[in-house]
Design an enzyme around this catalytic site. Structure first.
Site, PDB file in Angstrom:
ATOM      1  N   ARG A   7      20.090  57.427  30.231  1.00  0.00           N
ATOM      2  CA  ARG A   7      21.002  58.533  30.490  1.00  0.00           C
ATOM      3  C   ARG A   7      22.343  57.936  30.844  1.00  0.00           C
ATOM      4  O   ARG A   7      23.360  58.279  30.786  1.00  0.00           O
ATOM      5  CB  ARG A   7      20.425  58.864  32.006  1.00  0.00           C
ATOM      6  CG  ARG A   7      19.174  59.890  31.938  1.00  0.00           C
ATOM      7  CD  ARG A   7      19.099  61.046  30.977  1.00  0.00           C
ATOM      8  NE  ARG A   7      18.090  61.611  30.896  1.00  0.00           N
ATOM      9  CZ  ARG A   7      17.121  61.279  30.135  1.00  0.00           C
ATOM     10  NH1 ARG A   7      16.614  60.289  29.489  1.00  0.00           N
ATOM     11  NH2 ARG A   7      15.892  61.976  30.207  1.00  0.00           N
ATOM     12  N   GLU A  10      23.677  57.484  27.405  1.00  0.00           N
ATOM     13  CA  GLU A  10      24.345  58.700  27.168  1.00  0.00           C
ATOM     14  C   GLU A  10      25.487  59.239  27.895  1.00  0.00           C
ATOM     15  O   GLU A  10      26.648  59.979  27.116  1.00  0.00           O
ATOM     16  CB  GLU A  10      23.184  59.780  27.441  1.00  0.00           C
ATOM     17  CG  GLU A  10      23.393  61.292  27.029  1.00  0.00           C
ATOM     18  CD  GLU A  10      22.419  62.291  27.296  1.00  0.00           C
ATOM     19  OE1 GLU A  10      21.177  61.932  26.932  1.00  0.00           O
ATOM     20  OE2 GLU A  10      22.582  63.174  28.205  1.00  0.00           O
ATOM     21  N   SER A  66      38.081  46.112  34.100  1.00  0.00           N
ATOM     22  CA  SER A  66      37.177  45.253  34.044  1.00  0.00           C
ATOM     23  C   SER A  66      35.660  45.243  34.167  1.00  0.00           C
ATOM     24  O   SER A  66      35.540  46.084  35.378  1.00  0.00           O
ATOM     25  CB  SER A  66      37.698  44.064  34.812  1.00  0.00           C
ATOM     26  OG  SER A  66      37.031  42.758  34.748  1.00  0.00           O
TER      27      SER A  66
END
Lengths: 147, 147, 147, 147, 147, 147, 147, 147, 147, 147
Positions: free
Chosen positions: I88, I91, I114
């Protein structure tokens, strides 16, 4: 222990006992193509076949049980095979793939040639210019279901 | 213009003119397997064959010239084919690859089955339980040179 | 035990016994190119060669049997080699690949240069600006079968 | 416009004008190996060579300028080549890669065979059992710097 | 045993004995860059260096022999590195790759910067806004051979 | 239109107008390394720089606007570069990657060398045995935050 | 023109004409699952169906001919899908793949669930905690042939 | 020890003790689909379930503890599965993926079918032309949040 | 022994001793996010922290030394994660990646957020419609250096 | 025309009209995160939103219709992103992935953090040592269904 361990044991036993696939197949009572695939972990033995294989390769009872479990199939370690003999087959699929597709569709319509209801026969074809390998593949045509 | 453009034009012309590979092959004077592969950009036409193909598909002179150029072969867009019919062939190589290797080596020793000095025949095998696709492959055995 | 184990044992024995490939090849009675490839698990020994190798590397009977089994070939762990020396060869294929293809087709027509009926000779070419590696490759031309 | 466009135009012009690489190389005044690689976008032309190529292939002034730009090299569309002729070379690297590495190191120590200070010669080797492709590669040995 | 085993033993010994690369390099008598690369299995030791390394890391005679074998190089387990520090270098090649190519070609013409006749120096560059890592790379320019 | 189109137009204009990166950089008023990267679509121009570039390359107003948009970076078409010059840099990361990691950590502790607060200088290093490419990289050390 | 062009035209026409798959399926006279797959280039229309689709989407005669050609199947641009909805299905195969294999083999023995003699039904399952997507898959069991 | 070791032990115990998944599920008190997935390392047992599994497979206390740890999921060794049965499911996602996406969106709007709030039921569907595998999948529809 | 072995031992000890990450973090004296990452081999312990971890997990002196070595980072076995929870996140990067890029550039100009000067806080956000996972990421903005 | 064409037109219009995402979001009436994702082809507009976007970007009626079609999501052209800003997020998933998994499971048990019922907020966090990017992610916890 898993099926892979049994397959490796079978291969090692075949080398150390000096068996041939033809002989093994005759003992198992199936074609040499099916029997070799089964010994290499691609097909599933029945009770009697497992016992024969157990004798031939010196397998324990537990190892014989694994021969009767449906294996996780696929015999190549890489998506594109590196062994030259096996690569030639991959090349045939690559070069002739669209040809095979066109000709099967022209003859049968939309569908596939089964790789399950499938048999293979490999034999020597004598030829004065050098013997040839003849392979006959036979797979049931399965039409796409329209619903 | 390149060979790919000519191949795409051939495929489009076949659809719009309603030709079959069998008919095309008869006109070209070669097997339907070789002719289809050649039309799909995997084999190389000679002068006469290129002219026949030119007539059948309505190709210009320049397009016919491309048919006589040795093509860059390989008909699949991905290493593992996605089309189900072609994938079944890849699966056969994957599942039976080591079997094929073992049996050819057992019969012939170290070497390969040529994919160049090679022919293929695809036909229908009638079967009451559903017709089958029968494919006969014949490739010269080439032993590894020892030097 | 499998062929890989034997290959690793051979390589380790070569290091610990301080052998050279040239010496090994002379003992085996074949070119240093073929012999090295065979020791590295890419070619298949005959009875006599396996015995010589067995002596040189201290292999058991079972290990010698594996040398006579046709190996699963392919010596690189990744599709694109990471070792700089081997990569340079991959780069030659990448940069000159289409050139090689064009020139062989111009001279011979459609077909390939065999990697099976094939030999290789690697030697030192003295040069005042720095010695060169000279490699001679010789492979039979195989024309595509038209059928 | 980029170098690729010029390369494609060169290849198309070669087909439509019926030129051979040998003839092109003679006109350019370099070996057929270097010239073919240069025409296929792997090497860089000088002023005079670009003019000759411009005449041979009918290139505009701007297209000729591109021939003098150092190209982004690499002639293969996939990491593992699909064309059978080029694949055989990849297979040679795969099967013989570790052999080549061992033998060059045995003769020269740690370093590589240059693919830059490098030349190649492809020729026909007549043979009663079927002519052979002979390829001679020559690359400077470059030792690893120790510092 | 193979070179990998020796490399892993060296790394483990460095941790358990609390050595630094600087100290190891001073003992080996080479730069810290070359020495570290050699200890990590990317360069090849000579007799004397191998003995020093053997003492420092507690290596057996056989293990020291492996240090003198040309290793199979390549220190990264994946084509795209996952370690953030090493990835930043990959990113530099990715972002600046074409820039580096353009500027070297503008200054030197067609050819490459050698990664073999090559040295590297890594040092601390004090800076009030935060110290910097300064890396100086020096590689011989190798022009493409025209033939 | 997107930034890629503008980059390709810049490269084509540079070839047809016969500009050098050094000259372009002097006009833009930045180092040749930064300017080349910016022109190749890896860095972002400010108003004034975009106008200069617009004049040099003959860009429209809309094209100049794209030069001021932060680009999607990454200049290589494949994870492992195929161009020999760029590949050598990838090889340096591959062969020396773990070395660089060890030495930076030994000097600075855990963290990375920034590829953002970073500069590069490429120059010619005259050498009687053949001139060398000297590259100086300077990146701020960034320690991992502990929280 | 190829089948892909026709598929893209169909999708664009569906958007601009505001059609739904359900309506299209009713007009074609097949299930919405089969019809959608066929419109998206995964199944093959017959004469009558092609005419209906031609009317609905405003296709030319030549475009309708393409609907009757067996398409090259596979609707995903990457081996691992990136679209979240489609990925969830890939995840189901990944997480439950071995479970599905075990349970089908336990019930049926060695063989597969056909993806050709196969149908699918997607419907809404009302649920007070949030409606659910219910998918019923039905595929013929095909046992491996033993020979 | 890790969860993988426990999974392999469970699989081996199932073979050697001759258990079926149906029987195991009945003992665990959950569906055969969930139970099989859990035994194969894809789901997480509670205290009581772990104890039952411990008895059935002869697991130690420590091994039972691992059953209660949330596992790292994903049961396939390669992105594209090689086992024919599992591949057919991948093919369904590949061929029907865009169809499934279209139909779920047409019925529910933008969102996904959950693979977490999800259940599966696999059963035999008797059919005179050959029994079929029937699989019912039920996943909650989750709409994309707009914010 | 290497850092991986120590990480695996830590994970196994956590399971068998029934520890929680929160408790471990409190003992180590750092946030649960940093501490968990460090235990899983992604961060580097100092002397005191290593001793605490050594006590908690029962590590030997040598194992504690490894905790102070900067690890080779990267916790995922595949480029695209297969575990649903971790996927997830992948994704989110895939679907929102360009969005994140646009919005950070709009606010800060060219540069990056960063991942080194970075912290993360994971907590439960109670919600009547089902509790939510709230993650706060904070990374220093680093502008690209112009030089 | 497809959704991709519309997305590219939106991006180009934003550049040439000098719009900001914040302004666009205010006009659309949604958060800048959701709106940007929607404009970049990852979310789906409703009627009113599509009309606003149509005005802002100068879209035709047909283009506005595409904004209301559920898009095929996934904004990255490669599995591992090459753009440095987006890569840092991939690196966070790679380095902290197992940490995130452990901590969410420790707090919530087996399940996932939804990427669908999900929101994101990106803002500037002023800091004397350099401003920081603060990102708050909120996703509903979804427990695995046990059945």
């Amino acid at each position: 222990m898993n099926r892979n361990d049994v397959t490796e044991k079978i291969i090692a036993a075949k080398v150390s006992r000096g068996l041939t696939w033809e002989e093994i197949a005759r003992r198992v009572g199936r074609s040499k193509e099916w029997t070799t695939a089964a010994c290499l972990g691609q097909m599933c033995f029945d009770e009697a076949q497992a016992r024969v294989a157990g004798d031939l390769f010196g397998l324990t009872d537990e190892e014989q049980k694994w021969l009767k479990v449906v294996p996780s199939k696929g015999s190549l370690p890489t998506p594109v095979p590196t062994d030259p003999l096996i690569y030639r087959w991959y090349e045939i699929v690559n070069v002739y793939g669209t040809t095979i597709k066109e000709l099967i569709h022209e003859e049968f319509g939309d569908g596939i040639m089964s790789a399950i209801d499938f048999s293979m026969d490999i034999s020597r074809e004598p030829d004065p210019k050098g013997d040839r390998v003849k392979v006959v593949l036979s797979g049931k045509f399965l039409p796409y279901k329209v619903y």
